[in-house]
Design an enzyme around this catalytic site. Structure first.
Site, short mmCIF file in Angstrom:
data_model
loop_
_atom_site.label_atom_id
_atom_site.label_comp_id
_atom_site.label_asym_id
_atom_site.label_seq_id
_atom_site.Cartn_x
_atom_site.Cartn_y
_atom_site.Cartn_z
N CYS A 68 23.40 -12.96 25.09
CA CYS A 68 22.84 -12.52 23.82
C CYS A 68 24.00 -11.90 23.06
CB CYS A 68 21.74 -11.49 24.07
SG CYS A 68 21.26 -10.55 22.60
N THR A 69 24.11 -12.22 21.78
CA THR A 69 25.30 -11.79 21.04
C THR A 69 25.32 -10.27 20.76
OG1 THR A 69 24.18 -12.58 19.04
CG2 THR A 69 25.85 -14.02 20.02
N HIS A 70 24.24 -9.59 21.06
CA HIS A 70 24.26 -8.12 20.94
C HIS A 70 24.92 -7.45 22.15
CE1 HIS A 70 21.35 -8.48 17.67
NE2 HIS A 70 21.44 -7.18 17.49
N CYS A 88 23.40 -16.76 17.95
CA CYS A 88 22.24 -16.06 18.51
C CYS A 88 21.84 -16.82 19.77
CB CYS A 88 21.11 -16.07 17.49
SG CYS A 88 19.55 -15.44 18.12
N ASP A 90 22.50 -15.15 12.68
CA ASP A 90 21.91 -14.48 13.85
C ASP A 90 20.64 -13.77 13.37
OD1 ASP A 90 21.61 -13.27 16.44
OD2 ASP A 90 22.59 -11.46 15.72
N SER A 91 19.87 -13.28 14.32
CA SER A 91 18.69 -12.50 13.95
C SER A 91 19.10 -11.15 13.36
CB SER A 91 17.83 -12.28 15.19
OG SER A 91 18.61 -11.67 16.20
N TYR A 129 14.26 -11.66 17.53
CA TYR A 129 13.76 -13.01 17.79
C TYR A 129 13.43 -13.16 19.28
CZ TYR A 129 15.57 -14.97 13.30
OH TYR A 129 15.83 -15.29 11.99
N GLY A 130 14.16 -12.43 20.10
CA GLY A 130 14.16 -12.67 21.55
C GLY A 130 12.86 -12.37 22.26
N GLU A 183 20.72 -1.81 18.49
CA GLU A 183 20.43 -1.61 17.06
C GLU A 183 20.30 -0.12 16.73
OE1 GLU A 183 19.72 -3.95 14.36
OE2 GLU A 183 20.54 -5.58 15.57
N1 DGL Z 1 21.34 -11.73 18.89
C1 DGL Z 1 20.13 -12.26 19.51
C2 DGL Z 1 20.52 -13.19 20.65
O1 DGL Z 1 21.70 -13.48 20.80
C3 DGL Z 1 19.27 -11.19 20.11
C4 DGL Z 1 18.52 -10.33 19.21
C5 DGL Z 1 17.08 -10.73 19.08
O2 DGL Z 1 16.29 -10.57 20.00
O3 DGL Z 1 16.79 -11.19 18.00
O4 DGL Z 1 19.68 -13.63 21.38
#
Ligand code: DGL
Length: 273
Positions: free
Chosen positions: A185-187, A73, A10-11, A42-43, A151
C-alpha cells in the site's frame, strides 16, 4: 508527445511516494497528480466501488492529455489486474513493478506482502509473484488501521501505538522467515522505520510506489517517450477534498513541502457532471 505529462493517482497522499521517486528519476517530466482525498479510504471498500472510483480517476487524469498513467495505489492496482494500456496510453499499477523487484531481491524465495484489506483479499501480489517465480512462498497480511494512522500523522517508530500495531500486523509475516517485504500500500512507507526495526536487518523492504516509478522509467525509455526538455519538470497536484489539508498532510507524510501547484477538484467535476 514527449512533452505530455505523466498522470499519477491514488486515493489520497500515499501515491506521493511514487511522485517523489519520479521527480528524482525523471526531473524533466511534468506530473499531474490526483489524490481522491474526499473518498479515501479505498482499501476497505468493495471491488465494485473501487473499480468505479478508479474509472472516474482515470477519466479525470486523461482530461490532462497524459502520455502514461500510473495507479499509485495498491488497492486500485489490485482490483484492476495487470492492465498494460488504456486506449493506447501506457498504464501501470504498483503490483507488477513491486512483484518484479521482490523476485529479483529474494534469496530464499519467501516474500511478505502487507496491504489494505481489499488488496490482500484480491491475492494480486501472490498471482503476480508466482507468474515470475512459481515456487515462491507469498505471505500476506492486511493492515487495516495503517492508512488511518498515516493520514493522522501517527507514524513515529517510537510511538507506542505504532509499535503495537506493527508488531500485531507483522508478527504472522515475520514468523514465516521472509527475506523481502513488499509495502503493498503506498501509504505504508510512512511506517518504514518502525517496520524495518521490527523485521530486522535481514529483510529488504520494498516501497510499491517507488518501484512503480522505476518501472515507468523503463516503459517510457523502451517506447522512446521520455521528455528531453529542461523546461519541463513541473508538478500539478489535484485533491478532491480541502487543498490546505492536503498540503499539511503531505508535509507530515513526506517531511517536506510539496513542490508544485495544488488545485482543488470537486466530486461533480471528477465524475464528469
Ligand atoms: N494508498 C492506498 C493503497 O495503496 C491505500 C489507501 C486507501 O485505503 O485508500 O492501497
Amino acid at each position: 508527445m514527449n512533452d505530455q505529462a505523466i498522470g499519477i493517482f491514488d486515493s489520497g497522499i500515499g501515491g506521493l511516494t511514487c511522485v517523489k521517486e519520479m521527480n528524482r528519476l525523471l526531473p524533466h517530466e511534468n506530473i499531474v497528480y490526483f489524490g481522491d482525498t474526499a473518498r479515501i479510504p479505498y482499501g476497505t471498500k468493495s471491488r465494485e466501488t473501487v473499480l468505479q472510483y478508479a474509472k472516474q480517476d482515470i477519466d479525470f487524469i486523461r482530461r490532462h492529455s497524459v502520455k502514461m498513467i500510473i495507479a499509485a495505489c495498491g488497492t486500485v492496482s489490485s482490483v484492476m489486474g495487470a492492465v498494460k494500456d488504456i486506449d493506447g496510453i501506457p498504464f501501470t499499477g504498483v503490483v507488477t513493478p513491486a512483484a518484479q523487484a521482490a523476485c529479483a531481491a529474494t534469496r530464499n524465495g519467501r516474500i511478505g506482502v502487507i496491504g489494505t484489506p481489499a488488496t490482500i483479499r484480491s491475492g494480486s501480489y501472490g498471482r503476480a509473484i508466482r507468474t515470475i517465480r512459481s515456487d515462491a512462498a507469498v505471505i500476506g497480511n492486511a493492515c487495516p488501521l495503517f492508512v488511518t494512522m498515516a493520514e493522522n500523522g501517527v507514524t513515529s517508530k517510537d510511538d507506542i501505538v505504532v509499535k503495537e500495531m506493527v508488531a500485531r500486523y507483522l508478527a504472522p509475516v515475520k514468523k514465516e522467515k521472509v527475506d523481502v517485504l513488499i509495502l503493498g500500500c503506498t501509504h505504508y512507507p510512512m511506517f518504514y522505520d518502525a517496520i524495518a526495526e521490527y523485521m530486522g536487518s535481514g529483510v529488504t523492504l520494498l516501497s510499491s510506489g517507488a518501484e512503480a516509478a522505476k518501472y515507468a522509467l523503463n516503459v517510457l525509455t523502451a517506447k522512446n517517450m521520455l521528455s528531453d526538455s529542461e523546461e519541463n519538470g513541473k508538478n500539478i497536484f489535484y485533491a478532491s477534498d480541502d487543498t490546505a489539508m492536503f498540503e499539511e498532510n503531505t508535509r507530515v507524510f513526506l517531511g517536506e513541502d510539496l513542490v508544485g501547484e495544488v488545485r482543488s477538484v470537486s466530486t461533480e467535476e471528477l465524475i464528469g457532471r
